[in-house]
Write a protein that holds these residues in place. Sequence first.
Motif, mmCIF file in Angstrom:
data_model
loop_
_atom_site.group_PDB
_atom_site.id
_atom_site.type_symbol
_atom_site.label_atom_id
_atom_site.label_comp_id
_atom_site.label_asym_id
_atom_site.label_seq_id
_atom_site.Cartn_x
_atom_site.Cartn_y
_atom_site.Cartn_z
ATOM 1 N N ARG A 79 -12.382 2.564 18.493
ATOM 2 C CA ARG A 79 -10.978 2.425 18.882
ATOM 3 C C ARG A 79 -10.178 1.527 17.932
ATOM 4 N NH1 ARG A 79 -13.964 -0.802 22.389
ATOM 5 N NH2 ARG A 79 -13.365 -3.006 22.442
ATOM 6 N N HIS A 80 -10.838 1.045 16.883
ATOM 7 C CA HIS A 80 -10.163 0.124 15.968
ATOM 8 C C HIS A 80 -9.317 0.881 14.956
ATOM 9 C CE1 HIS A 80 -9.656 -2.930 12.779
ATOM 10 N NE2 HIS A 80 -9.708 -3.772 13.792
ATOM 11 N N GLN A 81 -8.111 0.393 14.681
ATOM 12 C CA GLN A 81 -7.198 1.032 13.738
ATOM 13 C C GLN A 81 -7.292 0.367 12.363
ATOM 14 O OE1 GLN A 81 -5.307 3.811 14.526
ATOM 15 N NE2 GLN A 81 -6.546 3.688 16.400
ATOM 16 N N ALA A 82 -7.342 1.203 11.319
ATOM 17 C CA ALA A 82 -7.344 0.677 9.955
ATOM 18 C C ALA A 82 -6.006 -0.009 9.662
ATOM 19 C CB ALA A 82 -7.586 1.808 8.958
ATOM 20 N N PHE A 83 -6.011 -0.910 8.697
ATOM 21 C CA PHE A 83 -4.796 -1.623 8.322
ATOM 22 C C PHE A 83 -4.705 -1.711 6.796
ATOM 23 C CE2 PHE A 83 -8.199 -4.700 8.780
ATOM 24 C CZ PHE A 83 -8.053 -5.542 7.688
ATOM 25 N N ARG A 84 -3.493 -1.930 6.319
ATOM 26 C CA ARG A 84 -3.288 -2.154 4.887
ATOM 27 C C ARG A 84 -3.318 -3.652 4.616
ATOM 28 N NH1 ARG A 84 -2.591 1.989 1.878
ATOM 29 N NH2 ARG A 84 -1.930 3.963 2.807
ATOM 30 N N ALA A 85 -4.037 -4.013 3.567
ATOM 31 C CA ALA A 85 -4.128 -5.414 3.164
ATOM 32 C C ALA A 85 -3.641 -5.554 1.723
ATOM 33 C CB ALA A 85 -5.562 -5.919 3.284
ATOM 34 N N PHE A 86 -2.957 -6.646 1.463
ATOM 35 C CA PHE A 86 -2.427 -6.937 0.134
ATOM 36 C C PHE A 86 -2.933 -8.325 -0.264
ATOM 37 C CE2 PHE A 86 0.465 -4.356 2.580
ATOM 38 C CZ PHE A 86 0.698 -3.271 1.755
ATOM 39 N N ILE A 87 -3.646 -8.391 -1.376
ATOM 40 C CA ILE A 87 -4.245 -9.642 -1.850
ATOM 41 C C ILE A 87 -3.607 -9.974 -3.193
ATOM 42 C CG2 ILE A 87 -6.391 -10.847 -2.400
ATOM 43 C CD1 ILE A 87 -7.855 -8.486 -0.985
ATOM 44 N N THR A 88 -2.865 -11.078 -3.240
ATOM 45 C CA THR A 88 -2.209 -11.495 -4.480
ATOM 46 C C THR A 88 -2.967 -12.666 -5.076
ATOM 47 O OG1 THR A 88 -0.061 -10.787 -3.623
ATOM 48 C CG2 THR A 88 -0.058 -12.242 -5.540
ATOM 49 N N VAL A 89 -3.481 -12.459 -6.297
ATOM 50 C CA VAL A 89 -4.259 -13.474 -7.002
ATOM 51 C C VAL A 89 -3.782 -13.532 -8.452
ATOM 52 C CG1 VAL A 89 -6.562 -14.239 -7.699
ATOM 53 C CG2 VAL A 89 -6.269 -12.979 -5.566
ATOM 54 N N ASP A 90 -3.457 -14.736 -8.923
ATOM 55 C CA ASP A 90 -3.041 -14.926 -10.320
ATOM 56 C C ASP A 90 -1.926 -13.949 -10.716
ATOM 57 O OD1 ASP A 90 -4.969 -16.924 -10.572
ATOM 58 O OD2 ASP A 90 -6.511 -15.497 -11.207
ATOM 59 N N GLY A 91 -0.985 -13.734 -9.817
ATOM 60 C CA GLY A 91 0.156 -12.883 -10.115
ATOM 61 C C GLY A 91 -0.086 -11.394 -9.995
ATOM 62 N N ARG A 92 -1.301 -10.990 -9.648
ATOM 63 C CA ARG A 92 -1.624 -9.567 -9.507
ATOM 64 C C ARG A 92 -1.829 -9.228 -8.034
ATOM 65 N NH1 ARG A 92 -6.846 -6.333 -12.091
ATOM 66 N NH2 ARG A 92 -6.264 -4.266 -11.301
ATOM 67 N N ARG A 93 -1.211 -8.137 -7.594
ATOM 68 C CA ARG A 93 -1.277 -7.737 -6.182
ATOM 69 C C ARG A 93 -2.214 -6.549 -6.020
ATOM 70 N NH1 ARG A 93 2.986 -5.439 -1.982
ATOM 71 N NH2 ARG A 93 2.810 -6.984 -0.307
ATOM 72 N N HIS A 94 -3.234 -6.715 -5.172
ATOM 73 C CA HIS A 94 -4.211 -5.667 -4.897
ATOM 74 C C HIS A 94 -3.915 -5.105 -3.508
ATOM 75 C CE1 HIS A 94 -6.833 -7.234 -8.201
ATOM 76 N NE2 HIS A 94 -6.261 -8.363 -7.851
ATOM 77 N N GLU A 95 -3.978 -3.787 -3.375
ATOM 78 C CA GLU A 95 -3.714 -3.139 -2.100
ATOM 79 C C GLU A 95 -4.922 -2.314 -1.678
ATOM 80 O OE1 GLU A 95 -0.737 0.247 -0.106
ATOM 81 O OE2 GLU A 95 -0.211 -0.708 -2.019
ATOM 82 N N LEU A 96 -5.245 -2.349 -0.401
ATOM 83 C CA LEU A 96 -6.359 -1.543 0.106
ATOM 84 C C LEU A 96 -6.114 -1.167 1.557
ATOM 85 C CD1 LEU A 96 -8.297 -3.660 1.969
ATOM 86 C CD2 LEU A 96 -8.711 -4.570 -0.305
ATOM 87 N N LEU A 97 -6.778 -0.097 1.980
ATOM 88 C CA LEU A 97 -6.761 0.355 3.367
ATOM 89 C C LEU A 97 -8.162 0.172 3.919
ATOM 90 C CD1 LEU A 97 -5.200 1.832 5.674
ATOM 91 C CD2 LEU A 97 -6.148 3.970 4.747
#
Length: 312
Positions: free
Chosen positions: A184-202
């Motif tokens: 029943r758990h819903q996936a989410f989008r996460a954004f990780i910003t490190v050293d000026g670079r933004r990483h996106e994942l689901l």
Amino acid sequence: MSELRSKADHTKAIRDLRRLVLVVNTRSRRGRHLYFEALRILRDEGFRPLRTFAVTDPTRLPEIFGEALSLEPDLLVVGGGDGSLSEAVKHVAHRDVALGVLPLGTTNNFARSLGLPLDLGKAIKVFSVGKVADIDLGVAGDRAFANLASFGVSVEVAGTVKPWLKRILGRAAYPLTALTVLPRHQAFRAFITVDGRRHELLTHQLNIANGRYHGGWQIAKDISIDNRRLVAYQLGSGRRLRLLAETLVRATTGRWRSLAGGPFVTGAEMLIETDPPLPADVDGEVRLRTPLTIRTEPNGLRVMVPPDFLDT
């Protein structure tokens, strides 16, 4: 922040003067059964505790740690799970007292990250033959932590897993509970910003590790709790079956790749954003929410470790 002795002087004081206070959470997985055994082994090693606390109500731990530290021991020995140790970390950080760890919990992630034996007698022997080291702390918002900040399925699992199941199955209780939560758990989008670079994942699960272990299993063979770096990684992806597969592989084998060969993001400071905003489990305590800045604090905690621990 108190003025700290040199690590060598602090080690010598523990070995020579043997001034310690013992705090055991008797509600932890093995604490109730091993409190008196721990006391006996400490005395056999020549330690005479200034005071001992057998804690039956974990909500009193903050008060008890304050009382223990008022006795000015050189070593505060804490027996319990990662939750008890996380509470101790908040009180010992930046103070001229070393934390001694008795691994009496279910997963013992912090003890494993320090390279400590999981056998009680061998863990206590470290207080006689080991050394004082200064290790890194993680800081999530204004909350210091030793091991892990996590988002997603694990937050719900932590609030769902039954104490009796942990007592019977140990660390396997967590992946088994996750199997009941995941459908029943819903996936989410996460954004990780490190050293000026933004990483996106689901994903369904995001972890930010300061320590080397999660759920009792090694995250990666080249992670250290003392390298000034945090490690962000997801379990699975937006697909429940992939998360299930990875969880089962880790539960049965405990294997994981190196940082160079895995989907890891590393850095000294990370901005974590999620859509939707999510609660954060910080070493077992759920109080913060995204967006959240997480960083390392070099040499923020003094601990007693085995002689071969690499102290940087």
